[in-house]
Design a protein around this motif. Structure first.
Motif, PDB file in Angstrom:
ATOM      1  N   ALA A  12       0.825  -1.208   0.000  1.00  0.00           N
ATOM      2  CA  ALA A  12       0.000   0.000   0.000  1.00  0.00           C
ATOM      3  C   ALA A  12       0.860   1.259   0.000  1.00  0.00           C
ATOM      4  CB  ALA A  12      -0.919  -0.008   1.216  1.00  0.00           C
ATOM      5  N   GLN A  13       0.432   2.250  -0.794  1.00  0.00           N
ATOM      6  CA  GLN A  13       1.136   3.531  -0.884  1.00  0.00           C
ATOM      7  C   GLN A  13       0.137   4.613  -1.268  1.00  0.00           C
ATOM      8  OE1 GLN A  13       3.771   2.842  -4.618  1.00  0.00           O
ATOM      9  NE2 GLN A  13       2.893   0.898  -3.929  1.00  0.00           N
ATOM     10  N   THR A  14       0.430   5.822  -0.838  1.00  0.00           N
ATOM     11  CA  THR A  14      -0.486   6.933  -1.088  1.00  0.00           C
ATOM     12  C   THR A  14      -0.117   7.670  -2.368  1.00  0.00           C
ATOM     13  OG1 THR A  14      -0.932   7.265   1.250  1.00  0.00           O
ATOM     14  CG2 THR A  14      -1.354   9.124  -0.184  1.00  0.00           C
ATOM     15  N   PHE A  15      -1.142   7.967  -3.178  1.00  0.00           N
ATOM     16  CA  PHE A  15      -0.957   8.793  -4.373  1.00  0.00           C
ATOM     17  C   PHE A  15      -1.753  10.077  -4.183  1.00  0.00           C
ATOM     18  CE2 PHE A  15      -2.561  10.295  -8.490  1.00  0.00           C
ATOM     19  CZ  PHE A  15      -1.356  10.544  -9.137  1.00  0.00           C
ATOM     20  N   VAL A  16      -1.069  11.201  -4.256  1.00  0.00           N
ATOM     21  CA  VAL A  16      -1.708  12.503  -4.066  1.00  0.00           C
ATOM     22  C   VAL A  16      -1.664  13.279  -5.375  1.00  0.00           C
ATOM     23  CG1 VAL A  16      -1.704  14.670  -2.786  1.00  0.00           C
ATOM     24  CG2 VAL A  16      -1.030  12.546  -1.642  1.00  0.00           C
ATOM     25  N   TRP A  17      -2.831  13.677  -5.852  1.00  0.00           N
ATOM     26  CA  TRP A  17      -2.918  14.508  -7.051  1.00  0.00           C
ATOM     27  C   TRP A  17      -3.088  15.956  -6.619  1.00  0.00           C
ATOM     28  CZ3 TRP A  17      -7.946  15.974  -9.732  1.00  0.00           C
ATOM     29  CH2 TRP A  17      -7.687  16.700 -10.900  1.00  0.00           C
ATOM     30  N   ASP A  18      -2.243  16.839  -7.184  1.00  0.00           N
ATOM     31  CA  ASP A  18      -2.259  18.252  -6.784  1.00  0.00           C
ATOM     32  C   ASP A  18      -3.331  19.078  -7.486  1.00  0.00           C
ATOM     33  OD1 ASP A  18      -1.282  18.441  -9.345  1.00  0.00           O
ATOM     34  OD2 ASP A  18       0.703  19.203  -8.774  1.00  0.00           O
ATOM     35  N   GLY A  19      -4.149  18.418  -8.297  1.00  0.00           N
ATOM     36  CA  GLY A  19      -5.240  19.136  -8.942  1.00  0.00           C
ATOM     37  C   GLY A  19      -4.885  19.780 -10.271  1.00  0.00           C
ATOM     38  N   ARG A  20      -3.646  19.626 -10.710  1.00  0.00           N
ATOM     39  CA  ARG A  20      -3.243  20.235 -11.976  1.00  0.00           C
ATOM     40  C   ARG A  20      -3.574  19.301 -13.141  1.00  0.00           C
ATOM     41  NH1 ARG A  20      -0.621  24.859 -11.702  1.00  0.00           N
ATOM     42  NH2 ARG A  20       0.297  25.506  -9.711  1.00  0.00           N
ATOM     43  N   SER A  21      -4.130  19.884 -14.193  1.00  0.00           N
ATOM     44  CA  SER A  21      -4.503  19.113 -15.379  1.00  0.00           C
ATOM     45  C   SER A  21      -3.313  18.988 -16.311  1.00  0.00           C
ATOM     46  CB  SER A  21      -5.663  19.798 -16.106  1.00  0.00           C
ATOM     47  OG  SER A  21      -5.245  21.064 -16.601  1.00  0.00           O
ATOM     48  N   THR A  22      -3.485  18.282 -17.413  1.00  0.00           N
ATOM     49  CA  THR A  22      -2.416  18.107 -18.390  1.00  0.00           C
ATOM     50  C   THR A  22      -1.950  19.438 -18.961  1.00  0.00           C
ATOM     51  OG1 THR A  22      -3.321  15.937 -18.995  1.00  0.00           O
ATOM     52  CG2 THR A  22      -1.800  16.950 -20.554  1.00  0.00           C
ATOM     53  N   SER A  23      -2.871  20.386 -19.083  1.00  0.00           N
ATOM     54  CA  SER A  23      -2.535  21.701 -19.636  1.00  0.00           C
ATOM     55  C   SER A  23      -1.844  22.602 -18.619  1.00  0.00           C
ATOM     56  CB  SER A  23      -3.810  22.389 -20.141  1.00  0.00           C
ATOM     57  OG  SER A  23      -4.719  22.608 -19.065  1.00  0.00           O
ATOM     58  N   GLY A  24      -1.753  22.127 -17.370  1.00  0.00           N
ATOM     59  CA  GLY A  24      -1.105  22.931 -16.333  1.00  0.00           C
ATOM     60  C   GLY A  24      -2.070  23.785 -15.541  1.00  0.00           C
TER      61      GLY A  24
END
Length: 225
Positions: free
Chosen positions: A148-160
């Protein structure tokens, strides 16, 4: 979202009333049947007695139905008590941070978090984040270690650009060094803000997400990155 408990009145009262009415009806019919049988036996022709086998069979059938109704009443009471106990226990989750099975998480305060658990180490993993409409917002590639490991998405899309707050889902396509697909279980962590008691089993409300209580894997803070 403020904490709370939502519930919708079910058909328990009407079902209990229907069962009670059925019990009263069968009890009344049973009494009438016994009265009729006794009267017929008292006034039968001694030279031509009637066959009592049929009456005996009906007595057995009536007794069986009466017993079944009593069993149903007991089962209804057991189910009601079990649901009340489950509902009372579920309210204890309010304010707690829980981890449960799931692919959707809420983006709030600049991040959305999932717990990823590969069945084994993956040298190549493509992580795709989609919005509530199913549109791909961002796709990332990384390696995943086993466990188990945590993945955090910072909310930035592919376009930045920064994606708006809301509910997003994750999809993981992972493969090991030989190119063989690796199964990755996904979990979400969040604080329970309410409990929905309208269904047959309690559902925890984590922001805008709905999590069946049976999906909860742990209670407490999430894993570190």
């Amino acid at each position: 979202m403020s904490s709370g408990i939502s519930s919708v009145a079910g058909a328990t009262t009407s079902a209990s009333s229907a069962t009670k009415t059925s019990s009263q009806e069968i009890a009344g019919n049973f009494t009438q049947f016994l009265t009729l049988l006794t009267t017929q036996l008292k006034n039968q022709n001694p030279l031509d007695p009637m066959d009592t086998n049929q009456f005996t069979q009906q007595l057995v059938q009536y007794a069986g139905v009466e017993q079944q109704l009593k069993s149903n009443d007991r089962l209804d009471a057991i189910l009601s008590n079990a649901k009340a106990s489950s509902s009372a226990s579920a309210t204890g989750f309010i304010g707690q941070t829980v981890t449960s099975d799931g692919k959707t998480a809420d983006l709030a305060g600049g991040d959305a978090t999932w717990t990823l658990t590969p069945s084994r180490a993956a040298t190549q993993a493509t992580i795709t984040i989609k919005d509530a409409k199913g549109n791909v917002v961002v796709s990332q590639s990384k390696t995943l270690s086993s466990g188990a490991q945590t993945f955090v998405w910072d909310g930035r899309s592919t376009s930045g650009m920064t994606a708006p707050d809301g509910t997003y889902s994750i999809q993981v396509d992972a493969r090991d060094a030989t190119g063989t697909p690796v199964t990755v279980a996904t979990q979400v962590t969040g604080k329970v803000t309410g409990v929905d008691l309208s269904g047959t089993s309690p559902v925890l409300l984590i922001d805008s997400a709905r999590v069946p209580i049976s999906s909860v894997q742990s209670i407490g803070s999430g894993l570190s990155t």
